[in-house]
Write a protein that holds these residues in place. Structure first.
Motif, PDB file in Angstrom:
ATOM      1  N   GLY A  15     135.573  62.248  76.058  1.00 46.91           N
ATOM      2  CA  GLY A  15     136.923  62.549  75.594  1.00 46.91           C
ATOM      3  C   GLY A  15     137.760  61.302  75.376  1.00 46.91           C
ATOM      4  N   PHE A  16     137.660  60.354  76.320  1.00 44.11           N
ATOM      5  CA  PHE A  16     138.428  59.119  76.171  1.00 44.11           C
ATOM      6  C   PHE A  16     137.920  58.277  75.004  1.00 44.11           C
ATOM      7  CE2 PHE A  16     139.522  59.718  80.788  1.00 44.11           C
ATOM      8  CZ  PHE A  16     140.854  60.008  80.540  1.00 44.11           C
ATOM      9  N   LEU A  17     136.610  58.256  74.795  1.00 40.75           N
ATOM     10  CA  LEU A  17     136.073  57.523  73.650  1.00 40.75           C
ATOM     11  C   LEU A  17     136.529  58.138  72.329  1.00 40.75           C
ATOM     12  CD1 LEU A  17     132.441  56.746  74.846  1.00 40.75           C
ATOM     13  CD2 LEU A  17     134.288  55.128  74.441  1.00 40.75           C
ATOM     14  N   ALA A  18     136.507  59.467  72.259  1.00 40.79           N
ATOM     15  CA  ALA A  18     136.963  60.146  71.046  1.00 40.79           C
ATOM     16  C   ALA A  18     138.450  59.904  70.816  1.00 40.79           C
ATOM     17  CB  ALA A  18     136.667  61.639  71.144  1.00 40.79           C
ATOM     18  N   LEU A  19     139.233  59.972  71.908  1.00 42.42           N
ATOM     19  CA  LEU A  19     140.668  59.723  71.792  1.00 42.42           C
ATOM     20  C   LEU A  19     140.925  58.303  71.294  1.00 42.42           C
ATOM     21  CD1 LEU A  19     143.543  60.834  72.379  1.00 42.42           C
ATOM     22  CD2 LEU A  19     143.350  59.748  74.607  1.00 42.42           C
ATOM     23  N   GLY A  20     140.183  57.334  71.821  1.00 39.10           N
ATOM     24  CA  GLY A  20     140.350  55.959  71.369  1.00 39.10           C
ATOM     25  C   GLY A  20     139.957  55.782  69.911  1.00 39.10           C
ATOM     26  N   TYR A  21     138.845  56.396  69.518  1.00 40.07           N
ATOM     27  CA  TYR A  21     138.375  56.272  68.132  1.00 40.07           C
ATOM     28  C   TYR A  21     139.391  56.851  67.151  1.00 40.07           C
ATOM     29  CZ  TYR A  21     135.623  56.964  63.920  1.00 40.07           C
ATOM     30  OH  TYR A  21     135.188  56.974  62.619  1.00 40.07           O
ATOM     31  N   PHE A  22     139.803  58.102  67.421  1.00 41.72           N
ATOM     32  CA  PHE A  22     140.748  58.730  66.504  1.00 41.72           C
ATOM     33  C   PHE A  22     142.136  58.111  66.608  1.00 41.72           C
ATOM     34  CE2 PHE A  22     137.579  62.213  66.841  1.00 41.72           C
ATOM     35  CZ  PHE A  22     137.198  62.208  65.511  1.00 41.72           C
TER      36      PHE A  22
END
Length: 78
Positions: A15-22
């Motif tokens: 979730g944190f990786l996706a949040l950072g990417y987007f």
């Protein structure tokens, strides 16, 4: 219990990786670095400002024992 912790950590990391990417796609690289620095700084400050829990010093006085409660009997009425 260990499986639940591992699964929870994996979901949180994803979730944190996706949040950072987007977040980078939407806000831009510099804004995301600024946000990460602010969150990291707030975490470091809150860690430093926490007061440690110190155990109470043992006292030389013995603990007071609770006084027993005596039940009163009601006399029989004739």
């Amino acid at each position: 219990m260990k499986i639940n912790k591992t699964l929870g950590f994996s979901v949180a990391a994803f979730g944190f990786l996706a949040l950072g990417y987007f977040g980078v796609q939407y806000f831009g690289k510099n804004n995301m670095f600024t946000t990460a620095a602010a969150v990291g700084g707030a975490g470091a400050i809150s860690y430093v400002l926490q007061k440690p829990n110190q155990p109470q010093a043992p006292s030389n006085q013995p603990e007071r024992q609770p006084t027993p409660i005596k039940a009163q009997r009601k006399g029989k009425k004739s």
